[in-house]
Design an enzyme around this catalytic site. Structure first.
Site, PDB file in Angstrom:
ATOM      1  N   ARG A  30       0.817  -1.220   0.000  1.00 24.42           N
ATOM      2  CA  ARG A  30       0.000   0.000   0.000  1.00 24.42           C
ATOM      3  C   ARG A  30       0.850   1.270   0.000  1.00 24.42           C
ATOM      4  O   ARG A  30       0.340   2.367  -0.227  1.00 24.42           O
ATOM      5  CB  ARG A  30      -0.909   0.027   1.232  1.00 24.42           C
ATOM      6  CG  ARG A  30      -1.849  -1.150   1.309  1.00 24.42           C
ATOM      7  CD  ARG A  30      -2.692  -1.053   2.549  1.00 24.42           C
ATOM      8  NE  ARG A  30      -3.659   0.017   2.433  1.00 24.42           N
ATOM      9  CZ  ARG A  30      -4.897  -0.125   1.994  1.00 24.42           C
ATOM     10  NH1 ARG A  30      -5.326  -1.302   1.640  1.00 24.42           N
ATOM     11  NH2 ARG A  30      -5.707   0.900   1.919  1.00 24.42           N
ATOM     12  N   TRP A  78       3.064   6.061   1.949  1.00 25.62           N
ATOM     13  CA  TRP A  78       3.275   6.543   0.575  1.00 25.62           C
ATOM     14  C   TRP A  78       3.085   8.036   0.648  1.00 25.62           C
ATOM     15  O   TRP A  78       1.976   8.531   0.815  1.00 25.62           O
ATOM     16  CB  TRP A  78       2.252   5.905  -0.362  1.00 25.62           C
ATOM     17  CG  TRP A  78       2.481   6.175  -1.822  1.00 25.62           C
ATOM     18  CD1 TRP A  78       3.238   5.443  -2.683  1.00 25.62           C
ATOM     19  CD2 TRP A  78       1.926   7.240  -2.604  1.00 25.62           C
ATOM     20  NE1 TRP A  78       3.195   5.989  -3.947  1.00 25.62           N
ATOM     21  CE2 TRP A  78       2.402   7.087  -3.931  1.00 25.62           C
ATOM     22  CE3 TRP A  78       1.080   8.309  -2.331  1.00 25.62           C
ATOM     23  CZ2 TRP A  78       2.057   7.960  -4.968  1.00 25.62           C
ATOM     24  CZ3 TRP A  78       0.732   9.181  -3.358  1.00 25.62           C
ATOM     25  CH2 TRP A  78       1.224   9.000  -4.661  1.00 25.62           C
ATOM     26  N   ASN A 104      -3.596   7.831   8.009  1.00 25.41           N
ATOM     27  CA  ASN A 104      -3.710   7.687   6.555  1.00 25.41           C
ATOM     28  C   ASN A 104      -4.743   8.709   6.125  1.00 25.41           C
ATOM     29  O   ASN A 104      -5.866   8.702   6.628  1.00 25.41           O
ATOM     30  CB  ASN A 104      -4.188   6.256   6.248  1.00 25.41           C
ATOM     31  CG  ASN A 104      -4.414   6.010   4.773  1.00 25.41           C
ATOM     32  OD1 ASN A 104      -3.981   6.792   3.930  1.00 25.41           O
ATOM     33  ND2 ASN A 104      -5.081   4.920   4.459  1.00 25.41           N
ATOM     34  N   GLY A 105      -4.391   9.630   5.229  1.00 23.93           N
ATOM     35  CA  GLY A 105      -5.357  10.628   4.783  1.00 23.93           C
ATOM     36  C   GLY A 105      -4.760  12.017   4.775  1.00 23.93           C
ATOM     37  O   GLY A 105      -3.539  12.185   4.858  1.00 23.93           O
ATOM     38  N   GLU A 487      -3.747  -2.327 -21.846  1.00 20.02           N
ATOM     39  CA  GLU A 487      -3.334  -2.968 -20.599  1.00 20.02           C
ATOM     40  C   GLU A 487      -1.905  -3.505 -20.706  1.00 20.02           C
ATOM     41  O   GLU A 487      -1.108  -3.385 -19.771  1.00 20.02           O
ATOM     42  CB  GLU A 487      -4.337  -4.086 -20.248  1.00 20.02           C
ATOM     43  CG  GLU A 487      -3.955  -4.999 -19.101  1.00 20.02           C
ATOM     44  CD  GLU A 487      -3.827  -4.301 -17.747  1.00 20.02           C
ATOM     45  OE1 GLU A 487      -4.042  -3.082 -17.653  1.00 20.02           O
ATOM     46  OE2 GLU A 487      -3.464  -4.993 -16.775  1.00 20.02           O
ATOM     47  N   LYS A 491       1.140  -2.311 -18.217  1.00 19.42           N
ATOM     48  CA  LYS A 491       1.954  -3.243 -17.429  1.00 19.42           C
ATOM     49  C   LYS A 491       3.443  -2.955 -17.651  1.00 19.42           C
ATOM     50  O   LYS A 491       4.234  -2.957 -16.727  1.00 19.42           O
ATOM     51  CB  LYS A 491       1.667  -4.712 -17.818  1.00 19.42           C
ATOM     52  CG  LYS A 491       0.320  -5.255 -17.401  1.00 19.42           C
ATOM     53  CD  LYS A 491       0.224  -5.650 -15.950  1.00 19.42           C
ATOM     54  CE  LYS A 491      -0.385  -4.642 -15.042  1.00 19.42           C
ATOM     55  NZ  LYS A 491      -1.737  -4.268 -15.040  1.00 19.42           N
ATOM     56  N   GLU A 494       4.503   0.466 -15.970  1.00 25.25           N
ATOM     57  CA  GLU A 494       4.593   0.512 -14.509  1.00 25.25           C
ATOM     58  C   GLU A 494       5.650  -0.430 -13.949  1.00 25.25           C
ATOM     59  O   GLU A 494       6.177  -0.191 -12.872  1.00 25.25           O
ATOM     60  CB  GLU A 494       3.227   0.326 -13.833  1.00 25.25           C
ATOM     61  CG  GLU A 494       2.564  -0.998 -13.993  1.00 25.25           C
ATOM     62  CD  GLU A 494       1.201  -1.063 -13.298  1.00 25.25           C
ATOM     63  OE1 GLU A 494       0.920  -0.285 -12.385  1.00 25.25           O
ATOM     64  OE2 GLU A 494       0.394  -1.935 -13.684  1.00 25.25           O
ATOM     65  N   HIS A 510      -3.223   7.317 -38.544  1.00 26.02           N
ATOM     66  CA  HIS A 510      -3.612   8.719 -38.313  1.00 26.02           C
ATOM     67  C   HIS A 510      -2.561   9.457 -37.485  1.00 26.02           C
ATOM     68  O   HIS A 510      -2.848  10.514 -36.941  1.00 26.02           O
ATOM     69  CB  HIS A 510      -4.986   8.784 -37.644  1.00 26.02           C
ATOM     70  CG  HIS A 510      -6.063   8.178 -38.482  1.00 26.02           C
ATOM     71  ND1 HIS A 510      -6.538   8.781 -39.626  1.00 26.02           N
ATOM     72  CD2 HIS A 510      -6.715   6.993 -38.382  1.00 26.02           C
ATOM     73  CE1 HIS A 510      -7.462   7.999 -40.188  1.00 26.02           C
ATOM     74  NE2 HIS A 510      -7.576   6.907 -39.449  1.00 26.02           N
ATOM     75  N   LYS A 612      -0.613   0.473  -4.162  1.00 28.57           N
ATOM     76  CA  LYS A 612      -1.692  -0.412  -4.611  1.00 28.57           C
ATOM     77  C   LYS A 612      -3.059   0.258  -4.540  1.00 28.57           C
ATOM     78  O   LYS A 612      -3.853   0.161  -5.462  1.00 28.57           O
ATOM     79  CB  LYS A 612      -1.674  -1.679  -3.758  1.00 28.57           C
ATOM     80  CG  LYS A 612      -2.690  -2.721  -4.163  1.00 28.57           C
ATOM     81  CD  LYS A 612      -2.269  -3.416  -5.419  1.00 28.57           C
ATOM     82  CE  LYS A 612      -3.247  -4.482  -5.872  1.00 28.57           C
ATOM     83  NZ  LYS A 612      -3.036  -4.818  -7.284  1.00 28.57           N
TER      84      LYS A 612
END
Ligand code: M6R
Length: 617
Positions: A30, A78, A104-105, A487, A491, A494, A510, A612
């Site tokens: 996290r 984080w 957290n916040g 996707e 992947k 990241e 184009h 995450k």
């Protein structure tokens, strides 16, 4: 400030240091900028906190052991504001070190509160809003209030979003937490209780959990859990049993959680399909909670999600429109409410979120509900905020997804989207029962097809090994293969930190074709041969890039040899219908990104700058 973090709290008979550190290890996905711990030890707070990954904290504690204790809290961070250094790391304490607090916040009125504290000649050590909350909490405790009362007083002075967890040096009987718009669950043990940002924090000790509502304070002691609303009134949390165990949160012999989670996909897809049909063969969705009439009234679907979940939503659009003829819009949750979307009671808003905590998605849901739209969540996390704030939910059964890059989360979201599309078709009568049956049979065959793709992982790994010096990769797809291309590119970005872009193959000419130069790897998701028009157009796109020097790597249905002359490398996919092809086509792209990043020496489970659960807008 720390907005996307892992939080742990423990009170019991065990060594709190072990329980807290173990919990932080399971929550490190996290956030991993810094980590810290505080224990209540014979009338004092014993704590340590370090910048960097949890390993730095563990080393510090090994060098300078903390005293024995059975009550503790911990945090892995984080950072958004304030550098991720030792001082800004959590826990924070008041000037007298009477309390310790993790957070957290974002406390929005912290600047004004800080001025008040500094006016009383209290010097703050860090740049964080958390330290302000710790000072205020301590001030309340020093008036003689118990920690629960002090927390209730504190939260009524705070604005913003927060989970707070605190201990009092002089009260080893309890840990107290508060929650507003930020995740927190309680773990119910025998002679011990736990707090965590999610159940992974305590899954080793108990599978009994309690979810809390917004604006509640919870007190855990060895023998009980009590919940109060912010206004002081008593409340009850909803108890539930966690349907996965510790083994799901272990790497199980794999080098990365991500690789393990890729290989779990056949089971995750099978589990997400289980129990969806009545003995009579009709589709039945457990927590649908919307009546058939409400669904018949739906004349527009808007799907909101972020990142990989957004790409699942793009696939859902093809399926829902095809099977129900109801128009579907797919929108990035972060953009949704700012464009003043046209919504009413007949719009079904579908929010897709693996974690159930993504702030952009949550705010979009809240906006939709103010416009009287019904919201259905597709979510993998029981007890999380998004399903709780939605009218209905389809839970995916991927089990815990710990790698920051979503893999089995994505595949099971696709399954849930197909189920929703078929269910709408059943209720609205836009498909016959036998047609729905046929698609269900095709879906039920998908776990074996995914296993077949996984069986050739070594060939993909060999291909990844050849690309370690690549600086740019393009991905092309059409129809349901277009989100797969997006996707695949996400992947790679990241995990391998290299330039990667996904395009709808038809768009290439184009503009993006100008990017193609000699040797550029282009991964092409080729639609099944049965869709001849689509497939033929894709072949033209492949020829165009190859003619300009690209190295084409083509994901092609088994038995389709029309592509071979234009492919430098062919990856075979099982023969499946075009709408379901994303379930198999994305798997080689996951394996490719995981292996390439590994060979480049990157941390696959914890890529730089990411977390995450993105609990900030
Ligand atoms: O938990 P959610 O599904 O709401 O998360 C959405 C995105 O943050 C997530 O899919 C992100 O893009 C992943 N890192 C992709 O691998």
């Amino acid at each position: 400030m720390a907005v996307m973090c892992g939080i742990v709290g423990y009170v019991g008979e065990k060594r709190a240091q072990d329980v807290v550190i173990e919990g932080l290890r399971r929550l490190e996905y996290r956030g991993y900028d810094s980590a810290g711990i505080a224990l209540v030890a014979t009338g004092t707070i014993a704590s340590d906190k370090r910048a960097g990954k949890l390993a730095n904290l563990e080393k510090a504690i090994a060098d300078r052991p903390l005293p024995p204790a059975t009550v503790g809290i911990g945090h892995t961070r984080w950072a958004t504001h304030g550098a991720p250094n030792d001082v800004n790391a959590h826990p924070h304490s008041g000037a007298q070190r009477r309390v310790a607090l993790v957070h957290n916040g974002i406390i929005e009125n912290f600047a004004e509160l800080r001025v008040g504290i500094e006016a009383d000649d209290v010097a703050l050590l860090s740049e964080t809003d958390t330290e302000v909350a710790a000072q205020l909490l301590e001030a309340e405790v020093l008036t003689g209030a118990d920690l629960t009362t002090a927390m209730l007083r504190l939260v009524n002075r705070l604005e913003g979003a927060f989970t707070l967890v605190a201990v009092d040096a002089l009260d080893p009987s309890r840990v107290v937490a508060a929650r507003r718009n930020s995740p927190l669950v309680v773990g119910i043990g025998d002679g011990e209780n736990f707090l965590g940002s999610d159940v992974a924090a305590f899954i080793e000790h108990t599978r009994e959990a309690m979810e809390l509502s917004q604006d509640q304070v919870v007190t855990i002691t060895r023998s009980g859990v009590s919940v109060r609303n912010f206004d002081g009134s008593s409340a009850e949390g909803r108890r539930y049993h966690v349907d996965w165990d510790l083994s799901a949160a272990e790497k199980d012999g794999h080098d990365w959680f991500m690789r393990k989670e890729i290989h779990e996909q056949p089971r995750a897809v099978a589990d997400s399909l289980l129990g969806r049909r009545t003995p009579e063969g009709r589709l039945h969705l457990d927590e649908m909670r919307l009546s058939d009439q409400e669904l018949r009234d739906v004349d527009k679907v808007i799907i909101i999600a972020c990142g990989t979940s957004f790409y699942a939503g793009m696939v859902a659009k093809y399926a829902i429109e095809h099977w129900t003829r109801v128009p579907v819009e797919v929108e990035l949750a972060s953009e949704f409410r700012y464009r003043d979307p046209i919504l009413d009671y007949s719009t079904l808003v579908v929010a897709i979120s693996q974690s159930g905590e993504t702030a952009d998605t949550l705010q979009a849901i809240r906006h939709a509900r103010t416009q009287r739209s019904k919201v259905l969540a597709i979510c993998n996390t029981n007890g999380s905020t998004i399903p709780r704030e939605s009218d209905a939910v389809i839970y995916t059964h991927a089990g815990p997804e710990i790698g920051v890059a979503s893999t089995k989360g994505f595949l099971t979201q696709l399954v849930a989207c197909y189920l929703l599309a078929l269910y709408l078709a059943q209720v609205k009568g836009t498909r016959y029962g036998d047609e729905i049956d046929e698609v269900m049979r095709q879906l039920e065959a998908m776990p074996d097809h995914i296993a077949t793709v996984l069986a050739s992982a070594d060939a993909i790994y060999a291909m990844a090994a050849e690309h370690v010096d690549t600086r740019s990769v393009l991905f092309l797809g059409r129809h349901a293969g277009y989100p797969v291309a997006l996707e695949g590119a996400l992947k790679l970005k990241e995990l391998a930190y290299i330039h990667a872009e996904g395009f709808a193959a038809g768009e290439l000419k184009h503009g993006p074709i100008a990017l193609v130069e000699s040797g550029l790897p282009v991964l092409c998701v080729v639609p099944p041969a049965g869709r001849d028009q689509l497939r033929d157009k894709m072949v033209s796109g492949i020829q165009e890039v190859r003619a300009r020097g690209a190295r084409t790597i083509c994901l092609v249905e088994d038995g389709d040899d029309a592509i071979t002359p234009y492919a430098d490398t062919v990856i075979r996919l099982p023969k499946v219908p075009v709408l379901l092809q994303p379930l198999v086509a994305v798997v080689p792209l996951q394996l490719f990104a995981c292996e390439l990043a590994t060979r480049m020496g990157h941390d696959v489970d914890q890529p730089r700058n990411l977390a995450k659960s993105v609990t900030v807008e």
